[in-house]
Design an enzyme around this catalytic site. Structure first.
Site, PDB file in Angstrom:
ATOM      1  N   GLU A  32      66.039  35.109   7.594  1.00  0.00           N
ATOM      2  CA  GLU A  32      65.859  34.730   5.755  1.00  0.00           C
ATOM      3  C   GLU A  32      67.121  35.778   5.299  1.00  0.00           C
ATOM      4  O   GLU A  32      66.225  37.604   5.237  1.00  0.00           O
ATOM      5  CB  GLU A  32      64.713  34.937   5.702  1.00  0.00           C
ATOM      6  N   GLY A  39      61.496  29.326   1.840  1.00  0.00           N
ATOM      7  CA  GLY A  39      62.713  29.579   0.666  1.00  0.00           C
ATOM      8  C   GLY A  39      62.497  28.955  -0.429  1.00  0.00           C
ATOM      9  O   GLY A  39      62.012  29.431  -1.027  1.00  0.00           O
ATOM     10  N   GLY A 114      72.809  35.727   7.155  1.00  0.00           N
ATOM     11  CA  GLY A 114      73.313  35.512   8.931  1.00  0.00           C
ATOM     12  C   GLY A 114      74.391  35.048   8.569  1.00  0.00           C
ATOM     13  O   GLY A 114      74.475  33.847   7.525  1.00  0.00           O
ATOM     14  N   THR A 143      69.956  26.105   5.642  1.00  0.00           N
ATOM     15  CA  THR A 143      70.042  27.080   4.433  1.00  0.00           C
ATOM     16  C   THR A 143      69.975  26.719   3.009  1.00  0.00           C
ATOM     17  O   THR A 143      70.319  27.326   2.267  1.00  0.00           O
ATOM     18  CB  THR A 143      71.858  27.911   4.520  1.00  0.00           C
ATOM     19  N   ILE A 184      62.974  17.308 -11.409  1.00  0.00           N
ATOM     20  CA  ILE A 184      62.711  19.091 -11.471  1.00  0.00           C
ATOM     21  C   ILE A 184      62.421  18.689 -13.216  1.00  0.00           C
ATOM     22  O   ILE A 184      61.643  19.904 -13.753  1.00  0.00           O
ATOM     23  CB  ILE A 184      63.927  19.622 -10.736  1.00  0.00           C
ATOM     24  N   GLY A 185      63.375  18.402 -13.734  1.00  0.00           N
ATOM     25  CA  GLY A 185      62.942  18.103 -14.542  1.00  0.00           C
ATOM     26  C   GLY A 185      62.037  18.027 -15.534  1.00  0.00           C
ATOM     27  O   GLY A 185      61.574  18.781 -16.679  1.00  0.00           O
ATOM     28  N   MET A 319      66.733  15.600  -1.257  1.00  0.00           N
ATOM     29  CA  MET A 319      67.157  17.163  -1.104  1.00  0.00           C
ATOM     30  C   MET A 319      65.233  16.575  -1.094  1.00  0.00           C
ATOM     31  O   MET A 319      64.956  17.263  -2.506  1.00  0.00           O
ATOM     32  CB  MET A 319      67.268  17.904  -1.928  1.00  0.00           C
ATOM     33  N   HIS A 445      34.360   3.169  -2.612  1.00  0.00           N
ATOM     34  CA  HIS A 445      34.359   2.205  -3.533  1.00  0.00           C
ATOM     35  C   HIS A 445      33.589   3.769  -4.341  1.00  0.00           C
ATOM     36  O   HIS A 445      32.252   4.528  -3.766  1.00  0.00           O
ATOM     37  CB  HIS A 445      33.871   1.426  -3.804  1.00  0.00           C
TER      38      HIS A 445
END
Length: 467
Positions: A32, A39, A114, A143, A184-185, A319, A445
């Site tokens: 990492e 990530g 890496g 990655t 995302i936005g 993604m 319920h």
């Protein structure tokens, strides 16, 4: 050091792959480049954004619905610094959790960048400039991705920002101009709209969340407009400049009219691109696809170089963190000689606005394109007793079933806790359940999930109970 498996990247795909490899008895290392594991998802994506979404939703409810609930508050205000601090604490807890899991599973975590020397040799460049070389029988590239931009826009990370910077602002924007009406936005835009910012969304397509069921986009648009967000759909951004504390965004209307907006921040959320920089792929004869910079893999997620696999955002498909996790497990089990499977059609998509949006399987548009005869059942949350009790009556659940066999082909929902409810649809579809199968299963319920049952009743015999 010789390993059975070396994983490059510790995001949801990478760390899950490493843990599953270790569980299967494979000596594993995970590289990492950042100081913490997890990530994009854990550090600057899924987890911090959900922390801010929850905080902003609490504030919005306190300001707009608590009085109806019989809760009176005086002098309500936002301590934005504390909100960001809490978000950072949530991130820290999650990333340290990955470190604990690595230790528990005897995985060697290596900090650094890496890159391939050859197909079995990885050189790790450390932050202090030193280098370490390790070898592995199998390599997994995990990655991830990074925010993409428009070629004519300069991201200065101060006033013209990406989702990463939007998670660490020092103030609530007065006017946030959002380029892009995707997941995302809209999530981040809704955070700041709830906190009092004016939010303007410029989207090139004629609908928001354009990859999902059109009905979901229309309903979410209505909800976000009620929140005060304004939308320019079908408009093309032509430029964005920052001067001092002011940002100017220029764009063209569908009729070609020149328009502009001025605000104090511009969030560019036009998608993400695979991150394959500095991997040394050329040293093992691998190239990336021009569009999206993705790595080509076969049905086993193996590249054209035997023993080198790739998963998550760097390969084909959506993604999504959970897609990367599934692929991480898939590759680990493949390396161990097992025969796992992934049904990519049954990986759900979620938008964590409020109400939440979730979808799995085929959309109506896709079924029409394929010529599949289907039937539809829909149930609105305004008819749900649980939704009325919580004042969350926006949205609906829509079930698409095969017209002949009644097999569920797609489920699309917008409403309270849709992100959690979609799991029922995924399980049902994994086992190829019919809409009637779901109607025969008891649902507690009052719960939001009764809406799923009612939509299936509507699809099966057009006999929902509560509408």
């Amino acid at each position: 050091m010789q390993y059975d498996v070396i994983v490059i990247g510790s995001g949801p795909g990478g760390y899950v792959a490493a843990i599953r490899c270790a569980q299967l008895g494979l000596k594993t290392a995970c590289i990492e480049k950042y100081p913490t594991y997890g990530g994009t998802c854990l550090n600057v994506g899924c987890i911090p954004s959900k922390a801010l979404l929850d905080s902003s939703e609490h504030y919005y409810n306190a300001a707009h619905t608590f009085k109806t609930h019989g809760i009176n508050l005086d002098n309500l205000s936002v301590n934005f610094e504390q909100m960001i601090a809490r978000k950072s604490q949530v991130v820290a807890e999650n990333t340290s959790g990955i470190a604990y899991l690595f230790k528990k599973n005897k995985i060697d975590g290596i900090q650094g960048v890496g890159s391939f020397v050859d197909k079995n040799t990885i050189k790790v460049k450390k932050e202090d400039g030193s280098e370490q070389t390790i070898t592995g029988k199998n390599i997994i590239i995990a990655t991830g991705s990074k925010p993409s931009s428009l070629p004519f826009l300069k991201i200065d990370k101060k006033r013209i920002i990406t989702s990463t910077e939007a998670l660490t602002l020092k103030e609530v924007p007065k006017h946030l101009i959002l380029i892009g009406g995707g997941v995302i936005g809209l999530e981040l835009g809704s955070v700041y709209a709830r906190l009092g910012a004016k939010v303007s969304v410029i989207e090139y397509m004629d609908s928001i969340i354009p990859t999902m069921d059109k009905g979901l986009g229309r309903e979410l648009l209505k909800v976000l407009k009620k929140l005060g967000m304004e939308f320019y759909l079908g408009h093309k951004v032509t430029g964005a400049t920052a001067e001092g504390d002011e940002v100017t965004v220029t764009f063209d209307s569908p009729k070609g009219e020149k328009m502009e907006l001025k605000g104090d921040y511009c969030l560019v959320a036009v998608g993400r691109v695979a991150y394959t920089d500095n991997l040394g792929l050329e040293n093992i004869g691998l190239t990336v696809e021009e569009r999206g910079r993705k790595i080509t893999v076969d049905e086993h997620l193996e590249t054209s170089v035997k023993g080198v696999y790739a998963i998550g955002d760097v390969v084909r498909g959506a993604m999504l963190a959970h897609k990367a996790e599934d692929e991480g497990t898939f590759v680990a089990e493949t390396i161990a000689g097992q025969k796992p499977h992934i049904n990519y059609n049954l990986i759900p998509g979620v938008v964590y606005t409020w109400p939440e949006v979730a979808s799995v399987g085929f959309t109506e548009e896709q079924l029409k394109e394929k010529g599949v005869k289907y039937k539809t059942g829909q149930f609105p949350f305004k008819a749900s007793g649980r939704a009325r009790a919580s004042m969350d009556t926006d949205g609906f659940v829509k079930v698409l079933a095969d017209a002949t066999t009644d097999e569920i082909l797609g489920v699309h929902m917008i409403g309270p806790r849709a992100a959690d409810m979609i799991a029922e649809a995924v399980i049902a579809m994994e086992f190829r359940a019919s809409a009637e199968d779901v109607t025969r299963a008891s649902h507690a319920h009052p719960t939001y999930t009764e809406a799923m049952r009612e939509a299936c009743l509507a699809a099966t015999e057009n006999r929902p109970i509560h509408i």
